[in-house]
Design an enzyme around this catalytic site. Structure first.
Site, PDB file in Angstrom:
ATOM      1  N   VAL A 513       0.864  -1.171   0.000  1.00 47.52           N
ATOM      2  CA  VAL A 513       0.000   0.000   0.000  1.00 47.52           C
ATOM      3  C   VAL A 513       0.897   1.215   0.000  1.00 47.52           C
ATOM      4  CG1 VAL A 513      -1.846   1.206   1.204  1.00 47.52           C
ATOM      5  CG2 VAL A 513      -1.690  -1.273   1.354  1.00 47.52           C
ATOM      6  N   PHE A 516      -0.058   6.404  -3.362  1.00 47.44           N
ATOM      7  CA  PHE A 516      -0.865   6.448  -4.569  1.00 47.44           C
ATOM      8  C   PHE A 516      -2.065   5.506  -4.476  1.00 47.44           C
ATOM      9  CE2 PHE A 516      -1.778   4.608  -8.735  1.00 47.44           C
ATOM     10  CZ  PHE A 516      -2.042   5.738  -9.472  1.00 47.44           C
ATOM     11  N   GLY A 517      -1.904   4.405  -3.795  1.00 44.58           N
ATOM     12  CA  GLY A 517      -2.984   3.432  -3.713  1.00 44.58           C
ATOM     13  C   GLY A 517      -2.449   2.070  -3.346  1.00 44.58           C
ATOM     14  N   ARG A 518      -3.136   1.059  -3.795  1.00 41.14           N
ATOM     15  CA  ARG A 518      -2.781  -0.300  -3.396  1.00 41.14           C
ATOM     16  C   ARG A 518      -2.218  -1.075  -4.576  1.00 41.14           C
ATOM     17  NH1 ARG A 518      -5.801  -0.655   1.355  1.00 41.14           N
ATOM     18  NH2 ARG A 518      -6.229  -2.860   1.544  1.00 41.14           N
ATOM     19  N   VAL A 519      -1.299  -1.985  -4.272  1.00 37.00           N
ATOM     20  CA  VAL A 519      -0.677  -2.781  -5.327  1.00 37.00           C
ATOM     21  C   VAL A 519      -1.032  -4.253  -5.101  1.00 37.00           C
ATOM     22  CG1 VAL A 519       1.463  -3.390  -6.502  1.00 37.00           C
ATOM     23  CG2 VAL A 519       1.229  -1.159  -5.439  1.00 37.00           C
ATOM     24  N   ASP A 629      12.474  10.519  -6.600  1.00 36.38           N
ATOM     25  CA  ASP A 629      12.065   9.749  -5.425  1.00 36.38           C
ATOM     26  C   ASP A 629      12.880   8.458  -5.336  1.00 36.38           C
ATOM     27  OD1 ASP A 629      10.684   9.425  -3.103  1.00 36.38           O
ATOM     28  OD2 ASP A 629       8.822   8.736  -4.030  1.00 36.38           O
TER      29      ASP A 629
END
Ligand SMILES: *[C@@H]1O[C@H](CO)[C@@H](O)[C@H](O)[C@H]1NC(C)=O
Ligand SMILES: *[C@@H]1O[C@H](CO)[C@@H](O)[C@H](O)[C@H]1NC(C)=O
Ligand SMILES: *[C@@H]1O[C@H](CO)[C@@H](O)[C@H](O)[C@H]1NC(C)=O
Ligand SMILES: *[C@@H]1O[C@H](CO)[C@@H](O)[C@H](O)[C@H]1NC(C)=O
Ligand SMILES: *[C@@H]1O[C@H](CO)[C@@H](O)[C@H](O)[C@H]1NC(C)=O
Ligand SMILES: *[C@@H]1O[C@H](CO)[C@@H](O)[C@H](O)[C@H]1NC(C)=O
Ligand SMILES: *[C@@H]1O[C@H](CO)[C@@H](O)[C@H](O)[C@H]1NC(C)=O
Ligand SMILES: *[C@@H]1O[C@H](CO)[C@@H](O)[C@H](O)[C@H]1NC(C)=O
Ligand SMILES: *[C@@H]1O[C@H](CO)[C@@H](O)[C@H](O)[C@H]1NC(C)=O
Ligand SMILES: *[C@@H]1O[C@H](CO)[C@@H](O)[C@H](O)[C@H]1NC(C)=O
Length: 846
Positions: A513, A516-519, A629
């Site tokens: 997680v 950006f969101g969940r993988v 990053d």
């Protein structure tokens, strides 16, 4: 009070566990978690062998695409059994997809019978079937086949949440199928290893391979159908395989008298198998060569898993039955004394072997014969199973792998369980880490991107057209998929495809997680394993990062950059599909998990891979790209521990012209890795990535987080802490304890100098990624040469070996080495960099 409650609670839990145990223990009949019985092309339920096959109607969830035509037999009499009354014909590749609730081995059973069809001659149709990256059938046709119908049974390990069975017609022809079964197998049934009759004596990793049942016999007993077997197997009588009919006589007892002892259960084989047997036709013939042999035609190019079932129902006294077991003419089990092994009569026992056929002619024989040392010369066998093992091409038929049959097939092969476990561990770790120290955005967000409506975007420059198209489609409420040149931008996925690939975003498949969101881990229809990153629709920064990621990654292709396979923007979703990286983020191999520690050489190789990726970003494309990053969670490792740089959501095109030296931008990035100069001046250059990479170098050397607020103040920030030791030339004092004594000090010194230069206060003082790469390659060469020397010279660790240095040629872009590190000389430490910035202590800069 509290204590009392706790005790009660514990008791309750124990009681539940105990009840669960009893229920489990007494639960005799196995009920498969996954149990699909499909009558293809049928319009009604079909009962066959006591089981109900349901039609593959459009309502059912398992058929994916290409419906083909249903064909139903007009007369019952000519059809061998009810399951063959209907079929489905396909003229293009078609898949059945089955949701798998329980991973592990599954039976895949296929039924074929070429019904008369006015449209096609199904007898000459070519049948090719692939499943889970295995080729089950390849160009089979009834034309050259003796039987009227074809039944196939496979045991396939399914390690994802779905099983796709694909039927591929040959050119300009059709293919068909009558019935499909997909059924869970108990985990204990098939082992991971078995005794081989060759060297090495143990055949391992059977779980990675698929098996096809070729013979399953109930010696001396009746035919057993799926109705008589809790696993739906068919056992036939052995008569027709006996080499010499008269060599055997059958015997039987009441099946109720068979005494199952764990690990043998009724699922191993039904009691009818153990209650009947063949024994020696004339047990007291004194002929050392006398035996009972079964002969099986097999494909000589394959290996076979052979399971023999024994149960002594004939002996009257203990230890009176001792016999030899042979496969081909090799001794498989000498002097088998069942009583001595299991301590009783009438108790089932089985043994597994792996064997080739005896000759090139493709004959496999199994024999039992009396042991000459035994008083009573007899031998028995109750049951026998022979299963073909898939070959190196993961096929049961020929040498063409699934790649050859499906031209665009990218199989990453089935990943081991380890991969999944690592993935999960990484996921949990990533969730925790992200929660602790997520991406921080200092500058106010651009209002333009704070759009809650997900508007499609353009990538090619002809933005207006595409935006218009998609706006209309969004208004009409249908899917808003923009069409992109698929060759350049990866594939555009339908939302349904993503749902299928991830089992509707099954939380069990969650890899991590992030901000950006969940993988999720997913499996595409063709079997490719992917990582699916699903943007959080409420994430305001998500939209911009989503666009950036696609724009960046679709422009970039490099061995050390994680590749984007495609994306989906249907239904306001922001979904990115990447290649799956089996070993997860670099960070998970450094600390906080139980994963094995990486060696110094491995770490250097990972640095070099990541540096190549970054070097390509900075120099490979027409316009340089700054990652912004760089950190250990954004360096991913594939199954071979090859490093790839990931997560381009914050990436930015670098200075576009020569007189422009930086890009002014709001500061983004992650604490602990941020370039202090960028932070202060908000001017971005490639050297900001170099700084972050320097932090990564130190983090990996020391095996501790870049920022660890729990530590004493001077140790919190690894950049400060490691630099202070590097300046004293004592980096070895703080390095990962697992490396101590296992690396060459000369290599470490080269490495320390490189990291130090990366962490220079001012960007101009830092080397380019190309220089960093060059130095790391040198450090690796020092390590490798010294370990080679160490084998001949015992005190080699205390002097610099005089090795001829050949410059590495691993990167393809010419590198400017004049402003970088001066190789081979001991550069004086730049003392102006003493006030190294620490973000935590001094968070200014806006
Ligand atoms: C077909 O079989 C399924 C499963 O056994 C059952 O749920 C369904 O009601 C049956 N349908 C008909 C029409 O008999
Ligand atoms: C075939 O047999 C089944 C029952 O076994 C029956 O329901 C069906 O109507 C028969 N079909 C034809 C075409 O006779
Ligand atoms: C399939 O088999 C037929 C003969 O049965 C042969 O003519 C054809 O070339 C084969 N096709 C492939 C792709 O091997
Ligand atoms: C088919 O059967 C016949 C006789 O039963 C036999 O001679 C022939 O070899 C068989 N062919 C194949 C391909 O098995
Ligand atoms: C298959 O069909 C395509 C087009 O119909 C043709 O170009 C190709 O040569 C065919 N391949 C074979 C092996 O017949
Ligand atoms: C052996 O068993 C088979 C199947 O049950 C039976 O048909 C056959 O007659 C038996 N033979 C003898 C010699 O008992
Ligand atoms: C197998 O099951 C069928 C149907 O239940 C039954 O008629 C038959 O007798 C069984 N066979 C054996 C050997 O138990
Ligand atoms: C062997 O025995 C079986 C019955 O048990 C019979 O059907 C078969 O014809 C016999 N074969 C020979 C070669 O005698
Ligand atoms: C079994 O017996 C046959 C002759 O009946 C013989 O040729 C063969 O070598 C024997 N096999 C073994 C493993 O002894
Ligand atoms: C089967 O034969 C192959 C090739 O000769 C060999 O590599 C393999 O080890 C053999 N396997 C067994 C189980 O004998």
């Amino acid at each position: 009070m509290v204590k009392m409650k706790l005790v009660k609670c514990v008791q309750l839990v124990l009681a539940i566990v105990f009840i669960g145990f009893i229920v489990h223990g007494s639960n005799a009949a196995f009920s498969p978690v996954d149990n699909y019985l499909i009558a293809c092309g049928s319009s009604q339920n079909v009962t066959f062998q006591g089981r109900t096959f349901v039609p593959d109607s459009k309502k059912s969830s398992f058929l994916l695409k290409s419906w083909g035509d249903a064909i139903v037999s007009s007369s019952n009499s000519s059809v061998p059994s009810p399951i063959y009354q209907s079929l489905r014909v396909f003229s293009t590749p078609a898949s059945y997809k089955f949701g798998i609730k329980r991973k592990g081995r599954h039976w895949v059973r296929l039924h074929f019978y070429p019904l008369p069809d006015p449209g096609h001659n199904l007898k000459s149709a070519s049948i090719t079937v692939v499943a889970e990256a295995f080729v089950l059938l390849n160009n089979f046709t009834f034309k050259n086949y003796n039987g009227s119908y074809l039944f196939k049974e496979y045991a396939i390990n399914v390690n994802s949440n779905c099983l796709i069975i694909k039927f591929i017609p040959s050119n300009n022809s059709v293919t068909f199928v009558n019935g499909i079964e997909v059924i869970s197998i108990p985990d204990e049934l098939l082992p991971d290893q078995a005794q081989a009759l060759s060297s090495p004596p143990l055949f391992k990793r059977l779980s990675d391979l698929a098996l096809e049942t070729v013979y399953r016999l109930n010696m001396g007993g009746p035919l057993l159908t799926p109705q008589n077997d809790s696993l739906g197997r068919t056992w036939e009588n052995d008569g027709k395989y006996l080499h010499i009919n008269s060599s055997a006589v059958n015997a039987s007892v009441n099946p109720e008298t068979v005494k199952y002892h764990v690990p043998v259960t009724p699922e191993t084989a039904p009691n009818w198998v153990y209650a009947t047997l063949e024994s020696m036709g004339d047990p007291n013939v004194v002929n050392w060569n006398f035996n009972m042999t079964w002969v099986f035609p097999v494909d000589p190019k394959f290996m076979y898993f052979v399971r023999m079932h024994f149960c002594d129902i004939v002996s009257r006294a203990p230890n009176s039955l001792v016999f030899n077991v042979y496969i081909n003419s090799d001794m498989a089990y000498p002097s088998l004394d069942l009583y001595a092994i299991i301590g009783g009569l009438g108790i089932p026992f089985y043994r597994d072997f792996v064997s080739n056929s005896s000759t090139e002619s493709g004959i496999l024989t199994v024999s039992v014969g009396p042991d000459t040392m035994a008083d009573n010369s007899n031998a028995i066998m109750n049951g026998l199973e022979i299963m073909k093992i898939s070959n190196d091409a993961r096929s049961f038929d020929g040498l063409s792998s699934i790649h050859g049959l499906l031209p665009k097939y990218h199989s990453h092969s089935s990943k081991s369980k380890v991969g999944i476990i690592i993935g999960l561990a990484v996921g949990i770790l990533a969730a925790v880490l992200v929660g602790l120290c997520s991406c921080c955005i200092f500058a106010p967000r651009s209002k333009a991107t704070q759009n809650h409506l997900w508007l499609p975007f353009a990538l090619n420059g002809n933005s207006q057209t595409m935006t218009k198209v998609s706006t209309t489609s969004q208004k009409s409420g249908t899917a808003s998929c923009i069409s992109l040149d698929s060759s350049n931008h990866g594939r555009l996925f339908m939302f349904q495809e993503i749902m299928d690939a991830t089992n509707e975003f099954d939380e069990n498949l969650l890899l991590g997680v992030g901000g950006f969101g969940r993988v999720y881990k997913g499996t595409l229809e063709d079997g490719t394993i992917v990582a699916v990153k699903r943007g959080n629709p409420r994430s305001e920064q998500g939209l911009a990062e989503f666009r950036t990621e696609i724009e960046m990654l679709s422009k970039l292709r490099h061995r050390h950059l994680v590749s984007l396979i495609g994306y989906c923007d249907e239904r306001s979703e922001m979904i990115l599909v990447y290649e799956y990286m089996a070993n997860g983020p670099l960070r998970s191999h450094l600390y906080g998990t139980d994963l094995p520690s990486l060696s110094w050489k491995q770490r250097l190789e990972i640095f070099i891979g990541a540096a190549k990726g970054l070097h390509y970003l900075h120099t490979g494309a027409a316009q340089s790209i700054i990652h912004r990053d760089v950190k250990t969670t954004n360096i991913l490792l594939d199954e071979n521990f090859e490093a790839k740089v990931a997560d381009f959501g914050l990436s930015k095109a670098g200075p576009s012209s020569l007189d422009q030296t930086h890009v002014s931008t709001a500061v983004k990035g992650s604490f602990g890795y941020l370039d202090p100069e960028y932070f202060r001046r908000q001017q971005l250059t490639e050297k900001s990535d170099v700084y972050s990479f320097g932090v990564v170098l130190m983090e990996v050397l020391c095996g501790r987080p870049a920022l660890n607020p729990v530590l004493p103040r001077e140790q919190v920030n690894i950049a400060d802490w490691a630099m202070s030791w590097q300046k004293k030339g004592m980096l070895d004092q703080i390095m990962d304890p697992t490396l101590v004594g296992k690396l060459n000090p000369v290599s470490l010194r080269k490495f320390g100098e490189t990291a130090e230069k990366c962490l220079a206060e001012h960007g101009v003082d830092r080397p380019t990624m190309g220089d960093v790469l060059w130095n790391l390659e040198y450090a690796l060469q020092l390590e490798e040469t010294s370990s080679a020397l160490a084998e001949t010279e015992d005190n080699s660790t205390n002097h610099i070996p005089a090795i001829p240095f050949t410059p590495p040629e691993a990167f393809d872009h010419s590198v400017n080495m004049t402003n970088g590190v001066n190789l081979g000389t001991d550069d004086a430490v730049d003392n102006t960099t003493s006030t190294v910035f620490s973000q935590l202590v001094n968070p200014r800069g806006r």
